[in-house]
Design a protein around this motif. Structure first.
Motif, PDB file in Angstrom:
ATOM      1  N   ALA A 139     -25.509  11.307  -0.979  1.00 32.87           N
ATOM      2  CA  ALA A 139     -24.443  10.938  -0.027  1.00 32.87           C
ATOM      3  C   ALA A 139     -24.319  12.066   0.942  1.00 32.87           C
ATOM      4  O   ALA A 139     -24.436  13.254   0.861  1.00 32.87           O
ATOM      5  N   GLU A 140     -24.178  11.525   2.195  1.00 33.01           N
ATOM      6  CA  GLU A 140     -24.245  12.461   3.473  1.00 33.01           C
ATOM      7  C   GLU A 140     -22.911  11.665   4.426  1.00 33.01           C
ATOM      8  O   GLU A 140     -23.333  10.663   5.050  1.00 33.01           O
ATOM      9  N   ALA A 141     -22.171  12.475   4.481  1.00 32.04           N
ATOM     10  CA  ALA A 141     -20.946  12.031   5.217  1.00 32.04           C
ATOM     11  C   ALA A 141     -20.771  12.655   6.792  1.00 32.04           C
ATOM     12  O   ALA A 141     -21.222  13.787   6.769  1.00 32.04           O
ATOM     13  N   LYS A 142     -20.961  11.792   7.648  1.00 30.42           N
ATOM     14  CA  LYS A 142     -20.809  12.305   9.083  1.00 30.42           C
ATOM     15  C   LYS A 142     -19.305  12.196   9.654  1.00 30.42           C
ATOM     16  O   LYS A 142     -18.799  13.113  10.569  1.00 30.42           O
ATOM     17  N   ALA A 143     -18.236  11.684   8.760  1.00 36.12           N
ATOM     18  CA  ALA A 143     -17.108  11.976   9.146  1.00 36.12           C
ATOM     19  C   ALA A 143     -16.357  11.866   7.734  1.00 36.12           C
ATOM     20  O   ALA A 143     -16.691  11.502   6.666  1.00 36.12           O
ATOM     21  N   GLN A 144     -15.153  12.726   7.957  1.00 30.77           N
ATOM     22  CA  GLN A 144     -14.205  13.063   6.805  1.00 30.77           C
ATOM     23  C   GLN A 144     -12.793  12.523   6.983  1.00 30.77           C
ATOM     24  O   GLN A 144     -12.349  12.837   8.009  1.00 30.77           O
ATOM     25  N   VAL A 145     -12.164  11.722   6.154  1.00 29.60           N
ATOM     26  CA  VAL A 145     -10.586  11.526   6.291  1.00 29.60           C
ATOM     27  C   VAL A 145      -9.906  12.686   5.861  1.00 29.60           C
ATOM     28  O   VAL A 145      -9.971  13.061   4.603  1.00 29.60           O
ATOM     29  N   VAL A 146      -9.308  13.507   6.712  1.00 25.56           N
ATOM     30  CA  VAL A 146      -8.839  14.673   6.212  1.00 25.56           C
ATOM     31  C   VAL A 146      -7.215  14.586   5.631  1.00 25.56           C
ATOM     32  O   VAL A 146      -7.099  14.977   4.579  1.00 25.56           O
ATOM     33  N   LYS A 147      -6.648  13.383   6.038  1.00 23.09           N
ATOM     34  CA  LYS A 147      -5.170  13.088   5.654  1.00 23.09           C
ATOM     35  C   LYS A 147      -4.688  11.817   5.805  1.00 23.09           C
ATOM     36  O   LYS A 147      -5.093  11.337   7.015  1.00 23.09           O
ATOM     37  N   MET A 148      -4.196  11.106   5.041  1.00 25.49           N
ATOM     38  CA  MET A 148      -3.645   9.816   5.271  1.00 25.49           C
ATOM     39  C   MET A 148      -2.071  10.039   5.274  1.00 25.49           C
ATOM     40  O   MET A 148      -1.447  10.686   4.396  1.00 25.49           O
ATOM     41  N   THR A 149      -1.559   9.273   6.111  1.00 23.67           N
ATOM     42  CA  THR A 149       0.025   9.385   6.209  1.00 23.67           C
ATOM     43  C   THR A 149       0.649   8.022   6.422  1.00 23.67           C
ATOM     44  O   THR A 149      -0.173   7.160   7.242  1.00 23.67           O
ATOM     45  N   PRO A 150       1.611   7.544   5.711  1.00 24.07           N
ATOM     46  CA  PRO A 150       2.265   6.181   5.952  1.00 24.07           C
ATOM     47  C   PRO A 150       3.100   6.154   7.270  1.00 24.07           C
ATOM     48  O   PRO A 150       3.202   7.171   7.893  1.00 24.07           O
ATOM     49  N   ILE A 157       0.837  -1.088   0.125  1.00 27.07           N
ATOM     50  CA  ILE A 157      -0.242  -0.059  -0.099  1.00 27.07           C
ATOM     51  C   ILE A 157       0.951   1.299  -0.057  1.00 27.07           C
ATOM     52  O   ILE A 157       1.899   1.417   0.924  1.00 27.07           O
ATOM     53  N   LYS A 158       0.685   2.177  -1.005  1.00 22.19           N
ATOM     54  CA  LYS A 158       1.417   3.341  -0.980  1.00 22.19           C
ATOM     55  C   LYS A 158       0.357   4.669  -0.864  1.00 22.19           C
ATOM     56  O   LYS A 158      -0.635   4.502  -1.661  1.00 22.19           O
ATOM     57  N   VAL A 159       0.704   5.584   0.159  1.00 23.65           N
ATOM     58  CA  VAL A 159      -0.170   6.837  -0.201  1.00 23.65           C
ATOM     59  C   VAL A 159       0.207   7.724  -1.078  1.00 23.65           C
ATOM     60  O   VAL A 159       1.289   7.899  -1.360  1.00 23.65           O
ATOM     61  N   LYS A 160      -1.047   8.312  -1.502  1.00 26.62           N
ATOM     62  CA  LYS A 160      -0.836   9.356  -2.613  1.00 26.62           C
ATOM     63  C   LYS A 160       0.173  10.679  -1.922  1.00 26.62           C
ATOM     64  O   LYS A 160       0.037  10.775  -0.751  1.00 26.62           O
ATOM     65  N   ASP A 213      -0.484  13.565  -1.898  1.00 22.74           N
ATOM     66  CA  ASP A 213      -1.107  14.739  -1.276  1.00 22.74           C
ATOM     67  C   ASP A 213      -1.753  14.154   0.038  1.00 22.74           C
ATOM     68  O   ASP A 213      -2.326  14.980   0.468  1.00 22.74           O
ATOM     69  N   GLY A 214      -1.651  12.830   0.157  1.00 19.79           N
ATOM     70  CA  GLY A 214      -2.444  12.271   1.449  1.00 19.79           C
ATOM     71  C   GLY A 214      -3.947  12.019   1.393  1.00 19.79           C
ATOM     72  O   GLY A 214      -4.483  11.816   2.241  1.00 19.79           O
ATOM     73  N   SER A 215      -4.419  12.070  -0.108  1.00 20.69           N
ATOM     74  CA  SER A 215      -6.020  12.017   0.024  1.00 20.69           C
ATOM     75  C   SER A 215      -6.615  10.709  -0.173  1.00 20.69           C
ATOM     76  O   SER A 215      -7.606  10.489  -0.028  1.00 20.69           O
ATOM     77  N   GLY A 216      -5.487   9.673  -0.307  1.00 17.69           N
ATOM     78  CA  GLY A 216      -6.003   8.207  -0.289  1.00 17.69           C
ATOM     79  C   GLY A 216      -4.704   7.489  -0.590  1.00 17.69           C
ATOM     80  O   GLY A 216      -3.556   8.058  -0.476  1.00 17.69           O
ATOM     81  N   ILE A 217      -4.935   6.187  -1.089  1.00 25.08           N
ATOM     82  CA  ILE A 217      -3.861   5.237  -1.708  1.00 25.08           C
ATOM     83  C   ILE A 217      -3.868   5.124  -3.074  1.00 25.08           C
ATOM     84  O   ILE A 217      -4.780   5.474  -3.944  1.00 25.08           O
TER      85      ILE A 217
END
Length: 299
Positions: free
Chosen positions: A255-266, A60-63, A65-69
């Motif tokens: 689509a209604e999100a209650k939570a949001q992933v702000v950033k992913m970091t390895p 798994i490699k993180v993008k 910009d940290g927006s996903g993989i």
């Protein structure tokens, strides 16, 4: 061999007899007692929710910009905990009769995971494919699953107790709340008798026996069963089994999100290991103790 639906023998309906013959032909029973012939009216309509996740062996490699993989080159598989749910759904079908419907939320590639469950023996699928729900949080995922499940018969709904990618462990519980049905979570054994269900849930140092009524949501834990492999005939039949594709509009959802992933970091890279050299065991032990105290800070 085809058994007409109108057939009845010793109070057992034609569809129940047909289900038995189909499984016998596919080699799904090691002995005749693996299949219980029951009376009329005791079939169970089962739903198994599945998610497509990266293979546990994937790198798994993180993008940047940290927006996903980075999804390129990843092998995608059925979430392992969902496999336990699918297997248990199939065992209940073999025991009581009825249908197993696979429901999955995901992009176009998720159809592969649905087909895998159909090859294992499920009867039909529902694929919720809507870009607005890509990377949905637990509430958004459960909302979409609930909207699809409300429109079909359901006595038992299986989910994995968690998905190995986001590891939230919330979807099953939220789904039960949205459907207003009981939930039996993280179970390793299920027994159904009439409209009652009993399950075993492992807790620290013991086992908890919980009871509920149908319909209900059950989240599967490792130890519930050993998922089967799809047979070659099952794989061929899966290609012809119906899969209904729906989007949010068809389900009356936005689509209604209650939570949001702000950033992913390895995770931070592991420092290289150290080899303590020398011929004197006492000296080497002293060096090891010093490293554990001053560098690893574990003593």
């Amino acid at each position: 061999m085809h058994v007409p639906a109108s057939t009845s023998w010793l109070g057992i309906s034609g569809p129940r007899i047909q289900a038995f013959l189909n499984r016998l032909q596919e080699g799904g029973f090691s002995r005749l007692t693996d299949f219980e012939l029951r009376g009329e009216g005791e079939t169970v309509n089962i739903v198994a929710c599945v998610k497509q996740v990266p293979d546990t062996e994937a790198q798994i490699k993180v993008k940047g910009d940290g927006s996903g993989i980075e999804e390129g080159g990843i092998k995608w598989v059925m979430n392992p905990y969902d496999e336990f749910g699918v297997e248990e759904a199939l065992r209940l079908k073999e025991k009581f009769g009825g249908d197993v419907t696979i429901v999955s939320l995901g992009p176009a590639r998720a159809i592969e995971t649905i087909r895998t469950a159909l090859a294992m023996g499920a009867d039909k699928g529902i694929h919720i494919n809507d870009p607005a729900f890509n990377n949905a949080d637990a509430y958004g995922t459960a909302s979409a699953l609930a909207a699809a499940i409300k429109g079909i018969p359901h006595d038992v709904i299986f989910c994995g107790q968690r998905a190995i990618d986001d590891d939230s462990g919330q979807v099953g519980s939220i789904l039960a709340e949205l459907l207003d049905v009981p939930q039996l979570t993280i179970v390793t054994k299920v027994e159904i008798e009439g409209k009652n269900v009993k399950a075993v849930k492992p807790i620290e140092g013991a086992q908890l026996v919980i009871q509920g009524t149908l319909p209900c949501v059950i989240t599967a834990q490792k130890g519930l069963n050993e998922p089967r492999y799809a047979s070659l005939p099952g794989i061929m039949k899966a290609k012809k089994k119906p899969v209904e594709v729906k989007d949010g509009a068809a389900l009356g959802l936005t689509a209604e999100a209650k939570a949001q992933v702000v950033k992913m970091t390895p995770p931070p890279a592991r420092p290289p290991g150290k080899i303590i050299c020398g011929d004197d065991p006492a000296q080497k032990a002293g060096q090891l103790a010093k490293l554990l105290r001053e560098e690893a800070k574990v003593i």
